[in-house]
Design a protein around this motif. Structure first.
Motif, PDB file in Angstrom:
ATOM      1  N   GLY A 116      22.193  31.624  61.184  1.00 43.36           N
ATOM      2  CA  GLY A 116      22.389  30.402  61.670  1.00 43.36           C
ATOM      3  C   GLY A 116      23.201  30.271  62.989  1.00 43.36           C
ATOM      4  N   GLN A 117      24.093  31.262  63.210  1.00 44.90           N
ATOM      5  CA  GLN A 117      25.000  31.313  64.573  1.00 44.90           C
ATOM      6  C   GLN A 117      23.929  31.293  65.840  1.00 44.90           C
ATOM      7  N   GLU A 119      20.958  30.194  65.614  1.00 44.09           N
ATOM      8  CA  GLU A 119      20.184  28.758  65.753  1.00 44.09           C
ATOM      9  C   GLU A 119      20.877  27.695  66.131  1.00 44.09           C
ATOM     10  N   ALA A 120      22.298  27.555  65.768  1.00 47.23           N
ATOM     11  CA  ALA A 120      23.250  26.529  66.216  1.00 47.23           C
ATOM     12  C   ALA A 120      23.329  26.692  67.774  1.00 47.23           C
ATOM     13  N   ALA A 121      23.555  27.820  68.444  1.00 46.01           N
ATOM     14  CA  ALA A 121      23.890  28.040  69.843  1.00 46.01           C
ATOM     15  C   ALA A 121      22.745  27.674  70.528  1.00 46.01           C
ATOM     16  N   GLN A 122      21.530  28.112  69.982  1.00 43.49           N
ATOM     17  CA  GLN A 122      20.208  27.816  70.493  1.00 43.49           C
ATOM     18  C   GLN A 122      20.007  26.097  70.713  1.00 43.49           C
ATOM     19  N   VAL A 123      20.234  25.669  69.550  1.00 39.21           N
ATOM     20  CA  VAL A 123      19.833  24.143  69.706  1.00 39.21           C
ATOM     21  C   VAL A 123      21.094  23.313  70.413  1.00 39.21           C
ATOM     22  N   LEU A 124      22.324  24.068  70.555  1.00 47.87           N
ATOM     23  CA  LEU A 124      23.091  23.265  71.525  1.00 47.87           C
ATOM     24  C   LEU A 124      22.871  23.694  72.987  1.00 47.87           C
ATOM     25  N   GLY A 125      21.732  24.468  73.351  1.00 48.50           N
ATOM     26  CA  GLY A 125      21.305  24.912  74.698  1.00 48.50           C
ATOM     27  C   GLY A 125      21.772  25.794  75.183  1.00 48.50           C
ATOM     28  N   TYR A 126      22.685  26.942  74.654  1.00 49.49           N
ATOM     29  CA  TYR A 126      23.328  27.875  75.284  1.00 49.49           C
ATOM     30  C   TYR A 126      21.894  28.797  75.472  1.00 49.49           C
ATOM     31  N   LYS A 134      29.551  34.249  74.181  1.00 52.59           N
ATOM     32  CA  LYS A 134      30.616  33.148  73.599  1.00 52.59           C
ATOM     33  C   LYS A 134      30.391  33.289  72.080  1.00 52.59           C
ATOM     34  N   VAL A 135      29.354  33.361  71.505  1.00 57.13           N
ATOM     35  CA  VAL A 135      29.181  33.195  69.928  1.00 57.13           C
ATOM     36  C   VAL A 135      29.086  34.873  69.259  1.00 57.13           C
ATOM     37  N   PRO A 138      32.390  37.982  70.137  1.00 52.26           N
ATOM     38  CA  PRO A 138      33.631  37.767  69.613  1.00 52.26           C
ATOM     39  C   PRO A 138      33.688  38.164  67.961  1.00 52.26           C
ATOM     40  N   GLN A 139      32.512  37.651  67.679  1.00 50.71           N
ATOM     41  CA  GLN A 139      32.547  37.567  66.194  1.00 50.71           C
ATOM     42  C   GLN A 139      32.142  39.309  65.757  1.00 50.71           C
TER      43      GLN A 139
ATOM     44  N   LEU B  52      12.916  25.988  67.000  1.00 47.98           N
ATOM     45  CA  LEU B  52      13.529  27.080  66.271  1.00 47.98           C
ATOM     46  C   LEU B  52      12.279  27.841  65.818  1.00 47.98           C
ATOM     47  N   TYR B  85      16.419  20.066  75.533  1.00 46.44           N
ATOM     48  CA  TYR B  85      17.540  20.446  74.473  1.00 46.44           C
ATOM     49  C   TYR B  85      18.690  19.430  74.373  1.00 46.44           C
ATOM     50  N   PHE B  92      22.641  21.366  60.483  1.00 49.35           N
ATOM     51  CA  PHE B  92      22.177  22.340  59.574  1.00 49.35           C
ATOM     52  C   PHE B  92      22.585  22.096  58.151  1.00 49.35           C
ATOM     53  N   ASN B  96      26.677  25.906  60.143  1.00 55.61           N
ATOM     54  CA  ASN B  96      26.796  26.877  61.330  1.00 55.61           C
ATOM     55  C   ASN B  96      27.544  26.512  62.442  1.00 55.61           C
ATOM     56  N   PHE B  98      30.870  27.611  64.635  1.00 50.93           N
ATOM     57  CA  PHE B  98      31.236  29.103  65.141  1.00 50.93           C
ATOM     58  C   PHE B  98      32.766  29.161  64.451  1.00 50.93           C
ATOM     59  N   HIS B 100      35.172  31.418  64.920  1.00 51.17           N
ATOM     60  CA  HIS B 100      35.928  31.958  65.702  1.00 51.17           C
ATOM     61  C   HIS B 100      36.644  30.752  66.557  1.00 51.17           C
ATOM     62  N   ARG B 101      36.235  29.683  66.653  1.00 54.29           N
ATOM     63  CA  ARG B 101      36.437  28.720  67.293  1.00 54.29           C
ATOM     64  C   ARG B 101      37.304  27.366  66.733  1.00 54.29           C
ATOM     65  N   VAL B 114      27.343  24.072  78.913  1.00 56.96           N
ATOM     66  CA  VAL B 114      25.871  23.892  79.313  1.00 56.96           C
ATOM     67  C   VAL B 114      25.465  22.665  79.796  1.00 56.96           C
ATOM     68  N   MET B 162      26.996  15.887  72.418  1.00 60.38           N
ATOM     69  CA  MET B 162      25.769  16.219  73.216  1.00 60.38           C
ATOM     70  C   MET B 162      24.856  15.050  73.730  1.00 60.38           C
TER      71      MET B 162
END
Lengths: 218, 251
Positions: A116-117, A119-126, A134-135, A138-139, B52, B85, B92, B96, B98, B100-101, B114, B162
């Motif tokens: 899911g980490q 997928e979340a990054a992908q959907v946000l366009g990273y 970034k994701v 660090p983890q 996805l 995008y 979700f 999901n 992050f 650590h943030r 982005v 976004m």
């Protein structure tokens, strides 16, 4: 030789031990990440070579690897080696050996991060690179601290293997002193043991501190 | 105008045909709920719409721009998907965020790094959205310090920051306790009132009925029934949806 002179000599040689320790970490911690990426490469031959490399590094003694790196260039490839090759070969052997272990530790850390980490990054366009730095990274670092601590502690003790190639780090020095006439004898090894123990005590405390620093999230 | 247009979508995992020739068009400002039993392909449909999962066949376009289409009998994706995008956001089931943030960093990082927008401006907008959700005092918290309902509202803010044209929800309350479900549904309802274009997969029938302009019932990878919520719920045509709703009302 007096006891205090012996301790002083060991302390001086200990500088080499610390140097081997630090250079190995500086080289192998990042190289482990490169090895991990090679293992995950889309190019099959790169994957195979990396698998083979990791299995050799983990499947054979470090002492033997030191010998091969040291004697290999001149005996097998007939290359003339630089004058400080003893020391360089030690670092090279340690770095490639530890990188293999770190690569496996990183793999465990990265693969334990939920899908899911990504997928979340992908959907946000990273981008893939942004996602990793970034994701994921660090983890991953937080997750690999405990197994990395194990390796780092082992490394402190493994530096003594450099004596195989005659690099004068602390253990080599201890052996030299112990067998010399009128030396403190066994007491020298006890002193060496205390040096290693204290160093590892500090290393563990430092790693624990990092672990605590990273405890700001779950 | 169509924000999302999916035509003749098909998708299989091995021998399992999860989506069979599905077409779905969503207009600007429309709220569409997708209901149906698990395994009916609802989630896969959203995952295909958000890249996805890769389609096996069909056409997918946002705002009239083709993202995927058929060419010589094969699916073809646009060379550069990046511009797409910014058209959609996805919330979700499992949030999901992050871990650590902080909440704020979770929200502002993608718009800044982005979309290359001004950090100050994005932060101000993020704080405004958090205020709207009643979470302004949580900006510096880490996700683990929040309840599930709060985490899900943060993930909605993260998607909204976004500035998407359409927002997808994949069972946004299924991971929540019943008492936390309400606070998330309230937020989605508020967005519906503000005419946010949304596609919501949900098991909350009452909510779907109240909030949607259109309800879609999916089963076995096809759309079995769709239409105005009052019509679909009040005068169900298909036997499959009737039995689905009956099973639902039992518990």
């Amino acid at each position: 030789m007096t006891v205090s002179k012996m301790v002083l000599e060991l302390a001086i040689a200990f500088e080499q031990t610390i140097l081997i320790f630090l250079l190995t970490l500086i080289g192998s911690l990042p190289l482990g990440l490169v090895v991990y990426f090679c293992k995950k490469s889309k190019v099959a031959p790169i994957r195979w070579i990396t698998e083979l490399y990791i299995s050799i590094m983990r499947g054979t003694p470090l002492m033997l690897q030191l010998m091969v790196v040291y004697f290999g260039p001149s005996l097998l490839l007939h290359i003339s080696v630089p004058s400080n090759w003893r020391f360089m070969a030690t670092i090279v052997a340690f770095v490639i050996n530890y990188a293999a272990y770190f690569a496996e530790i990183y793999r465990g850390g990265i693969e334990s991060i939920p899908q899911g980490q990504y997928e979340a990054a992908q959907v946000l366009g990273y981008s893939k690179l942004q996602t990793f730095f970034k994701v994921i990274l660090p983890q991953m670092i937080k997750r690999v601290i405990p197994p990395t601590t194990n390796e780092v502690i082992t490394l402190v003790k493994d530096t003594s293997l450099a004596s195989t190639l005659g690099v004068v780090e602390m253990f080599t020095k201890a052996k030299q002193i112990a067998v010399a006439p009128k030396s403190p004898g066994m007491l020298t090894f006890l002193a060496a043991a205390i040096f290693y123990y204290i160093f590892n005590f500090i290393v563990s405390a430092f790693m624990k501190w990092i672990e605590k620093k990273l405890n700001y999230y779950r | 105008m169509n924000v999302l247009k999916m035509e003749h979508i098909s998708k299989s995992f091995g021998d399992n045909h999860v989506l069979k020739d599905i077409s779905l068009t969503v207009d600007k400002g429309e709220v569409v709920s997708v209901i149906g039993p698990s395994g009916s392909g609802k989630s896969t449909l959203l995952r295909c719409a958000t890249f996805l999962e890769t389609l096996d066949g069909g056409t997918l376009s946002y705002l009239g721009e083709n993202a995927a289409w058929m060419e010589d009998g094969k699916i073809k994706y646009a060379k550069n998907l990046k511009p797409f995008y910014k058209d959609f956001g996805l919330v979700f089931q499992s949030f999901n965020l992050f871990p650590h943030r902080t909440v704020l960093k979770n929200i502002i990082d993608a718009p800044v790094s982005v979309q290359k927008r001004d950090k100050k401006e994005v932060t101000a907008e993020a704080m405004e959205l958090l205020r709207k959700m009643g979470l302004e005092d949580k900006a510096d918290f880490y996700p683990y310090q929040l309840s599930g309902g709060q985490q899900q509202r943060v993930s909605i803010v993260r998607a909204l920051a976004m500035k998407p044209e359409i927002l997808f929800f994949d069972e946004p309350t299924s991971a929540l306790d019943p008492e936390l479900t309400g606070e998330v549904l309230k937020v989605i309802k508020q967005l519906a009132e503000e005419k946010m274009t949304m596609v919501i997969i949900t098991h909350e029938m009452g909510f779907a009925r109240a909030v949607s302009d259109r309800v879609i019932f999916m089963d076995g990878g096809v759309i079995v029934e769709q239409g105005d919520p009052e019509e679909v719920f009040g005068n169900t045509q298909s036997e499959r949806m009737k039995s689905f709703l009956q099973n639902y009302n039992k518990d």
